[in-house]
Design an enzyme around this catalytic site. Structure first.
Site: not given
Length: 591
Positions: A525-526
């Site tokens: 989720w970066h």
């Protein structure tokens, strides 16, 4: 099991008592959302539909769209001197047990209900990902690891180091904690050092090569502390936060030479539309803080983006900018499952190995042994590693999904007894884009990351997998897990067969590390980009070609800061609040 059940009951009771104490405060004796300045969107009284904002009580110096990781500290800071309205499409995290407790981390991600704190999306690459949909943003659904950006990142961003060095501690003193290391994490640290990932830098927030223990937003009781708590640092008389307020589009005055942002239109929880307006003062702004997915999407829906794309959606063009939504990137992650003969305690990321190979090595444990994780109906979600499984678009059939559900439900309880060694590419060179599928802001746009389209990313992944395998096979992990797995191929074979995705497997998965990287890619989720400096925003993050519109979130990044970006995004919210106040008020800013 009875003891575990008692602990869960105690946790829920503690959460109930905590919020009951909050409700008992105030003149009326009850605050629905813990703080008096947080209200439902339907409580908003809409002013005249006219663009004029003179004499109205419902006008604001700053309207912040998105009460997330950056939006909350930004709002708290700006409210020290100005009237601020925050519009958040989700609810609050304070009474949500799936958000509040570490043990429920994977359940929050697996919740696909319309009011979930997590909104799943599937990139065109076939990787299922997640967006936050809750006050506090990503700090409510992430793995909690807190670390600062590297000095080189700060320099590249052109940030004032003195303000940066004031802003990080401002966040840390309020919501960041030193982790209590789980046994799995201790073995992981010893293994990192054993394979040469030195020096050991101990507990530190700083980005340093070697092995370190970072901070966490989980306290010693496993309770999560989010960006939403930072709102309490604001001036409560000048700060208004509306939850379940879904902004539909920005409102512009196009009568002048340049479009001028005058407000926003948002929908409340009952489906009614409202208009919030900016004060007619120099310096008043709408600030987008809806994240790397939400901010490009909002610009496009409001008529700022590539003319041809807007025309396809019949969206009136306010400003033609071909760069909106371009340059999107997500740091690909791959994992190696390490079996254990121990009953592993649940742990998320607490330590990290920062290599000079362009990869980071992290670890998690214990979630596969959760009865909820293995037996609950989580659909196509893969909770075993706290991540979301991958499904190629052409394979995403109802039959395939049902087969996955059945296979997952039938897994023996011992199938995921152990933990994972995770490797993440630091700064991927592969990039993609965002485009609209429709004009419904509640639905996800089309998102493409093009994982591993650049050969250098594949090379670094191979280096990372080799390093992760060495860690997993080190004497410290072997002694700790009491496992008899001794070869890289055996470890990789377990990981390929761990049922974490639907990517078609290749016969050479365990022999070709390049293929292993591509077939087992997941996300952490970066993701970032879509509104880059010099293309969509200027050096102060003001949207190019438009007055009174700014962006403060990860969409401006060309790389994800540090090993995990949340610390820097939190800091940036505070930093930009201070910068805006000082630029507008000078010494009178008082910050």
């Amino acid at each position: 099991m009875a003891f575990v059940g008692s602990l869960k009951l105690f946790g829920f009771l503690a959460l109930w008592l905590f919020n009951l104490a909050s409700f008992s405060q105030g003149k009326q004796g009850y605050y629905e959302f813990k703080y008096p300045f947080i209200k439902r969107a339907s409580s908003f009284s809409t002013p005249s539909s006219s663009f004029s904002s003179k004499g109205s009580n419902n006008v604001y110096d700053y309207i912040i769209v998105g009460g997330g990781t950056a939006g909350c500290p930004l709002a708290a800071t700006l409210s020290q001197k100005f009237r601020v309205l925050v519009l958040e499409r989700g609810g609050v995290p304070f009474t949500n047990a799936n958000v509040s407790f570490l043990q429920n981390f994977h359940i929050a991600l697996a919740d696909t209900s319309p009011k979930s704190a997590s909104q799943a999306f599937v990139s065109t690459d076939g990787v299922i990902n997640a967006r936050a949909r809750v006050l506090g943003g990503g700090t409510c659904i992430n793995a909690g690891f807190y670390t600062r950006a590297s000095p080189s990142f700060i320099k590249t961003m052109g940030w004032d180091e003195s303000i940066v060095n004031e802003s990080f501690p401002w966040v840390e003193k309020q919501i960041v904690h030193r982790p209590m290391l789980a046994p799995w994490q201790r073995a992981f640290i010893d293994s990192l050092l054993d394979v040469g990932m030195s020096p050991f830098n101990g507990f530190t927030y700083d980005h340093l090569y070697g092995t370190k223990v970072g901070g966490t937003i989980f306290d010693r009781f496993g309770r999560r502390h989010t960006a939403a708590e930072l709102l309490a640092s604001g001036d409560l008389q000048k700060l208004s936060v509306l939850v379940y307020a879904t902004v539909q589009k920005l409102v512009f005055d196009t009568s002048g030479r340049r479009p001028k942002t005058v407000g926003v239109i948002f929908k409340d929880e009952n489906g009614n539309l409202h208009q919030a307006l900016l004060a007619d003062k120099p310096g008043s702004e709408v600030i987008l803080s809806t994240g790397a997915i939400g901010t490009p999407q909002m610009l496009l829906l409001s008529g700022i983006g590539p003319r041809a794309d807007l025309n396809k959606m019949n969206i009136p063009v306010v400003l033609d900018n071909r760069f909106v939504g371009k340059g999107m990137a997500d740091n690909p992650m791959n994992s190696i499952f390490v079996p254990s003969n121990r009953q592993e305690k649940q742990s998320l990321i607490q330590a990290v190995g920062i290599t000079k190979l362009g990869v980071y090595i992290e670890a998690s444990s214990g979630f596969g042994q959760s009865q909820d994780s293995i037996q609950c109906h989580h659909g196509i979600m893969s909770a075993e590693i706290g991540q979301l499984s991958t499904i190629p678009p052409k394979q995403r059939t109802p039959e395939a999904i049902q087969a996955y559900i059945k296979n997952k439900k039938d897994l023996p309880h011992e199938a995921f007894k152990g933990g994972f060694i995770l490797e993440k590419i630091a700064n991927p060179l592969s990039t993609g884009h965002i485009s609209l599928l429709n004009t419904n802001v509640d639905e996800n746009p089309s998102i493409t990351f093009n994982y591993f389209s650049h050969p250098r990313d594949v090379e670094r992944c191979v280096d990372g997998i080799r390093m992760a395998a060495k860690v997993a096979m080190s004497k410290h992990f072997m002694n700790y897990t009491q496992s008899d797995v001794q070869t890289i191929e055996k470890l990789l074979n377990i990981s390929v067969k761990a049922n974490v995705n639907f990517v078609p497997k290749h016969t050479n998965d365990t022999k070709s590390l390049e293929q292993f990287c591509k077939d087992t890619v997941i996300t952490i989720w970066h993701y970032h980009g879509g509104c880059h400096v010099g293309k969509v925003v200027d050096a102060k993050y003001k949207v190019l070609g438009v007055n009174r519109l700014r962006v403060v979130d990860g969409s401006i990044y060309t790389e994800s800061p540090g090993t995990n970006p949340q610390g820097t995004v939190l800091m940036m919210g505070r930093y930009m609040g201070v910068k805006i106040l000082r630029d507008r008020l000078g010494r009178a800013a008082g910050v």
